[in-house]
Design a protein around this motif. Structure first.
Motif, PDB file in Angstrom:
ATOM      1  N   GLU A 119       0.835  -1.206   0.000  1.00 29.25           N
ATOM      2  CA  GLU A 119       0.000   0.000   0.000  1.00 29.25           C
ATOM      3  C   GLU A 119       0.867   1.252   0.000  1.00 29.25           C
ATOM      4  O   GLU A 119       0.550   2.240  -0.673  1.00 29.25           O
ATOM      5  N   MET A 120       1.965   1.207   0.741  1.00 31.81           N
ATOM      6  CA  MET A 120       2.870   2.354   0.803  1.00 31.81           C
ATOM      7  C   MET A 120       3.405   2.695  -0.589  1.00 31.81           C
ATOM      8  O   MET A 120       3.393   3.858  -1.010  1.00 31.81           O
ATOM      9  N   PHE A 121       3.844   1.672  -1.326  1.00 26.70           N
ATOM     10  CA  PHE A 121       4.383   1.924  -2.662  1.00 26.70           C
ATOM     11  C   PHE A 121       3.289   2.321  -3.646  1.00 26.70           C
ATOM     12  O   PHE A 121       3.517   3.085  -4.579  1.00 26.70           O
ATOM     13  N   GLN A 122       2.082   1.815  -3.419  1.00 20.90           N
ATOM     14  CA  GLN A 122       0.959   2.200  -4.278  1.00 20.90           C
ATOM     15  C   GLN A 122       0.635   3.678  -4.103  1.00 20.90           C
ATOM     16  O   GLN A 122       0.357   4.386  -5.077  1.00 20.90           O
ATOM     17  N   ILE A 123       0.680   4.157  -2.873  1.00 21.32           N
ATOM     18  CA  ILE A 123       0.439   5.577  -2.609  1.00 21.32           C
ATOM     19  C   ILE A 123       1.518   6.424  -3.267  1.00 21.32           C
ATOM     20  O   ILE A 123       1.246   7.493  -3.816  1.00 21.32           O
ATOM     21  N   GLN A 124       2.749   5.924  -3.226  1.00 22.77           N
ATOM     22  CA  GLN A 124       3.852   6.655  -3.845  1.00 22.77           C
ATOM     23  C   GLN A 124       3.641   6.794  -5.348  1.00 22.77           C
ATOM     24  O   GLN A 124       4.058   7.773  -5.959  1.00 22.77           O
ATOM     25  N   GLY A 125       2.967   5.816  -5.943  1.00 29.64           N
ATOM     26  CA  GLY A 125       2.639   5.913  -7.358  1.00 29.64           C
ATOM     27  C   GLY A 125       3.516   5.093  -8.270  1.00 29.64           C
ATOM     28  O   GLY A 125       3.276   5.025  -9.473  1.00 29.64           O
ATOM     29  N   ALA A 126       4.548   4.466  -7.729  1.00 25.77           N
ATOM     30  CA  ALA A 126       5.427   3.644  -8.563  1.00 25.77           C
ATOM     31  C   ALA A 126       6.153   2.640  -7.679  1.00 25.77           C
ATOM     32  O   ALA A 126       6.507   2.943  -6.539  1.00 25.77           O
ATOM     33  N   ALA A 127       6.364   1.451  -8.220  1.00 29.71           N
ATOM     34  CA  ALA A 127       7.102   0.433  -7.478  1.00 29.71           C
ATOM     35  C   ALA A 127       8.572   0.831  -7.395  1.00 29.71           C
ATOM     36  O   ALA A 127       9.140   1.334  -8.365  1.00 29.71           O
ATOM     37  N   PRO A 128       9.190   0.642  -6.238  1.00 27.27           N
ATOM     38  CA  PRO A 128      10.590   1.044  -6.090  1.00 27.27           C
ATOM     39  C   PRO A 128      11.536   0.065  -6.772  1.00 27.27           C
ATOM     40  O   PRO A 128      11.176  -1.083  -7.049  1.00 27.27           O
ATOM     41  N   SER A 129      12.720   0.529  -7.033  1.00 31.87           N
ATOM     42  CA  SER A 129      13.751  -0.337  -7.591  1.00 31.87           C
ATOM     43  C   SER A 129      14.554  -0.926  -6.434  1.00 31.87           C
ATOM     44  O   SER A 129      15.485  -0.303  -5.927  1.00 31.87           O
ATOM     45  N   ILE A 130      14.147  -2.109  -6.001  1.00 33.82           N
ATOM     46  CA  ILE A 130      14.833  -2.794  -4.901  1.00 33.82           C
ATOM     47  C   ILE A 130      15.460  -4.064  -5.458  1.00 33.82           C
ATOM     48  O   ILE A 130      14.772  -5.025  -5.799  1.00 33.82           O
ATOM     49  N   LYS A 131      16.771  -4.043  -5.575  1.00 32.45           N
ATOM     50  CA  LYS A 131      17.482  -5.154  -6.207  1.00 32.45           C
ATOM     51  C   LYS A 131      18.253  -6.013  -5.216  1.00 32.45           C
ATOM     52  O   LYS A 131      18.662  -7.121  -5.544  1.00 32.45           O
ATOM     53  N   CYS A 132      18.470  -5.480  -4.022  1.00 25.51           N
ATOM     54  CA  CYS A 132      19.253  -6.230  -3.049  1.00 25.51           C
ATOM     55  C   CYS A 132      18.853  -5.820  -1.636  1.00 25.51           C
ATOM     56  O   CYS A 132      18.059  -4.895  -1.439  1.00 25.51           O
ATOM     57  N   HIS A 133      19.431  -6.508  -0.671  1.00 27.57           N
ATOM     58  CA  HIS A 133      19.107  -6.236   0.726  1.00 27.57           C
ATOM     59  C   HIS A 133      19.489  -4.810   1.120  1.00 27.57           C
ATOM     60  O   HIS A 133      18.791  -4.166   1.919  1.00 27.57           O
ATOM     61  N   ALA A 134      20.559  -4.311   0.543  1.00 30.37           N
ATOM     62  CA  ALA A 134      20.997  -2.947   0.858  1.00 30.37           C
ATOM     63  C   ALA A 134      19.944  -1.920   0.448  1.00 30.37           C
ATOM     64  O   ALA A 134      19.761  -0.899   1.124  1.00 30.37           O
ATOM     65  N   ASP A 135      19.251  -2.187  -0.664  1.00 32.95           N
ATOM     66  CA  ASP A 135      18.184  -1.276  -1.097  1.00 32.95           C
ATOM     67  C   ASP A 135      17.056  -1.244  -0.069  1.00 32.95           C
ATOM     68  O   ASP A 135      16.492  -0.189   0.225  1.00 32.95           O
ATOM     69  N   LYS A 136      16.718  -2.408   0.476  1.00 34.15           N
ATOM     70  CA  LYS A 136      15.676  -2.470   1.502  1.00 34.15           C
ATOM     71  C   LYS A 136      16.086  -1.677   2.741  1.00 34.15           C
ATOM     72  O   LYS A 136      15.288  -0.936   3.317  1.00 34.15           O
ATOM     73  N   LEU A 137      17.346  -1.842   3.140  1.00 30.88           N
ATOM     74  CA  LEU A 137      17.837  -1.122   4.314  1.00 30.88           C
ATOM     75  C   LEU A 137      17.818   0.385   4.080  1.00 30.88           C
ATOM     76  O   LEU A 137      17.510   1.165   4.986  1.00 30.88           O
ATOM     77  N   SER A 138      18.140   0.786   2.845  1.00 28.99           N
ATOM     78  CA  SER A 138      18.135   2.205   2.507  1.00 28.99           C
ATOM     79  C   SER A 138      16.724   2.777   2.601  1.00 28.99           C
ATOM     80  O   SER A 138      16.513   3.861   3.159  1.00 28.99           O
ATOM     81  N   TRP A 139      15.746   2.048   2.056  1.00 29.82           N
ATOM     82  CA  TRP A 139      14.353   2.481   2.141  1.00 29.82           C
ATOM     83  C   TRP A 139      13.909   2.597   3.601  1.00 29.82           C
ATOM     84  O   TRP A 139      13.284   3.576   4.000  1.00 29.82           O
ATOM     85  N   ARG A 140      14.251   1.587   4.384  1.00 27.70           N
ATOM     86  CA  ARG A 140      13.834   1.591   5.786  1.00 27.70           C
ATOM     87  C   ARG A 140      14.449   2.770   6.538  1.00 27.70           C
ATOM     88  O   ARG A 140      13.769   3.444   7.320  1.00 27.70           O
ATOM     89  N   ALA A 141      15.720   3.029   6.288  1.00 20.41           N
ATOM     90  CA  ALA A 141      16.390   4.138   6.973  1.00 20.41           C
ATOM     91  C   ALA A 141      15.743   5.474   6.604  1.00 20.41           C
ATOM     92  O   ALA A 141      15.529   6.337   7.467  1.00 20.41           O
ATOM     93  N   ASP A 142      15.423   5.640   5.321  1.00 15.21           N
ATOM     94  CA  ASP A 142      14.805   6.894   4.877  1.00 15.21           C
ATOM     95  C   ASP A 142      13.409   7.066   5.469  1.00 15.21           C
ATOM     96  O   ASP A 142      13.026   8.169   5.886  1.00 15.21           O
ATOM     97  N   MET A 143      12.640   5.987   5.508  1.00 16.03           N
ATOM     98  CA  MET A 143      11.288   6.077   6.062  1.00 16.03           C
ATOM     99  C   MET A 143      11.323   6.282   7.571  1.00 16.03           C
ATOM    100  O   MET A 143      10.517   7.039   8.123  1.00 16.03           O
ATOM    101  N   ASP A 144      12.263   5.633   8.252  1.00 13.97           N
ATOM    102  CA  ASP A 144      12.390   5.833   9.700  1.00 13.97           C
ATOM    103  C   ASP A 144      12.724   7.293  10.013  1.00 13.97           C
ATOM    104  O   ASP A 144      12.195   7.877  10.965  1.00 13.97           O
TER     105      ASP A 144
END
Length: 276
Positions: free
Chosen positions: A73-98
């Motif tokens: 739902e979060m990505f749907q609200i953003q309007g586009a699926a994120p480019s998450i290719k590895c675990h580091a990308d997930k950590l980056s998203w989490r850090a930014d959202m936190d």
């Protein structure tokens, strides 16, 4: 209050109508935003300002979805699926959202905007980007008087973002409060109308006196009809129960008018300590 409760009033089904946003904003926790848009309430009430609109419709729903673990739902609200290719990308998203969640609670509106300009999570609306760019061009120079929208944007940046949270609740109808101007056509089970002083356009004791005597001076005609129309809009909103709280001293003539409107049993004097 005891009388209202005895007559079946419950807070969950009650709308409190106030005259101006200055009173409402102080009560609800967004005095800074009300001051920035003083005289231009539609800018935030109707989400005409791009920052208020983006915050209420994108930032807040995204953060709510993130905190609830609804990442799709979060990505749907953003309007586009994120480019998450590895675990580091997930950590980056989490850090930014936190960090965004933290800034919403502790930072200013400007700090939230600066964070989003840096991360793009979510990407700022183009109207906000243009105003931010205009501020960057001016740097430390004073904003020209004719650039009122940019002046308000600069002032808005200094306001705590926590006020946006309260404005979002108000504009989405998630609070029991509203202004008398904003409810035309709407109905509620219980309505408490607050007739307060402190605003030049409305003199409620005088309105009641004019209603009783029918003697309206020519130089008061415009204000009389404006006040009367707003008064009748307000008291016609309830489906079941109505209470009117007047915080100004009423003359004998005004009280007589109130008695004619609401009946002898419907008018009650409150001690001053109950109005504080």
């Amino acid at each position: 209050m005891a009388r209202l409760e005895a007559e079946g009033w419950v807070p969950e089904k009650t709308k409190v109508l106030m005259l101006t946003h200055s009173v409402l904003a102080a009560e609800q926790g967004y005095p800074g935003i009300a001051e920035v848009f003083k005289g231009r309430n539609d800018q935030f009430v109707r989400k005409e300002d791009p920052v208020v609109k983006f915050s209420a419709e994108v930032i807040e729903p995204m953060c709510a979805a993130y905190l609830a673990g609804n990442y799709g739902e979060m990505f749907q609200i953003q309007g586009a699926a994120p480019s998450i290719k590895c675990h580091a990308d997930k950590l980056s998203w989490r850090a930014d959202m936190d960090q965004l969640v933290k800034l919403r609670r502790e930072g200013s509106i400007g700090q939230v905007l600066d964070h989003l300009k840096k991360t793009g999570r979510p990407v700022l609306a183009s109207r906000i980007v243009r105003r931010e760019n205009d501020l960057d061009v001016l740097k430390d120079e004073s904003i020209p008087q004719e650039m009122g929208a940019l002046q308000r944007h600069a002032a808005l940046r200094e306001v705590p973002y926590s006020e946006i949270l309260e404005v979002a609740k108000f504009v989405e109808g998630a609070t029991p409060f509203a202004t008398q101007h904003s409810v035309k056509g709407a109905e509620f089970e219980n309505v408490l109308v607050v007739l307060g002083g402190g605003w030049n356009h409305y003199n409620w004791p005088q309105l009641l006196e004019f209603l009783e005597t029918k003697k309206i001076p020519k130089n008061k005609s415009k204000s009389y009809y404006r006040s009367r129309n707003l008064f009748y809009v307000s008291i016609s909103r309830p489906r079941k129960r109505l209470a009117v709280l007047a915080t100004q001293t009423m003359s004998e003539i005004a009280l007589k008018a109130a008695t004619h409107l609401f009946g002898p049993e419907g008018v009650e004097e409150l001690p001053l300590d109950q109005l504080n």
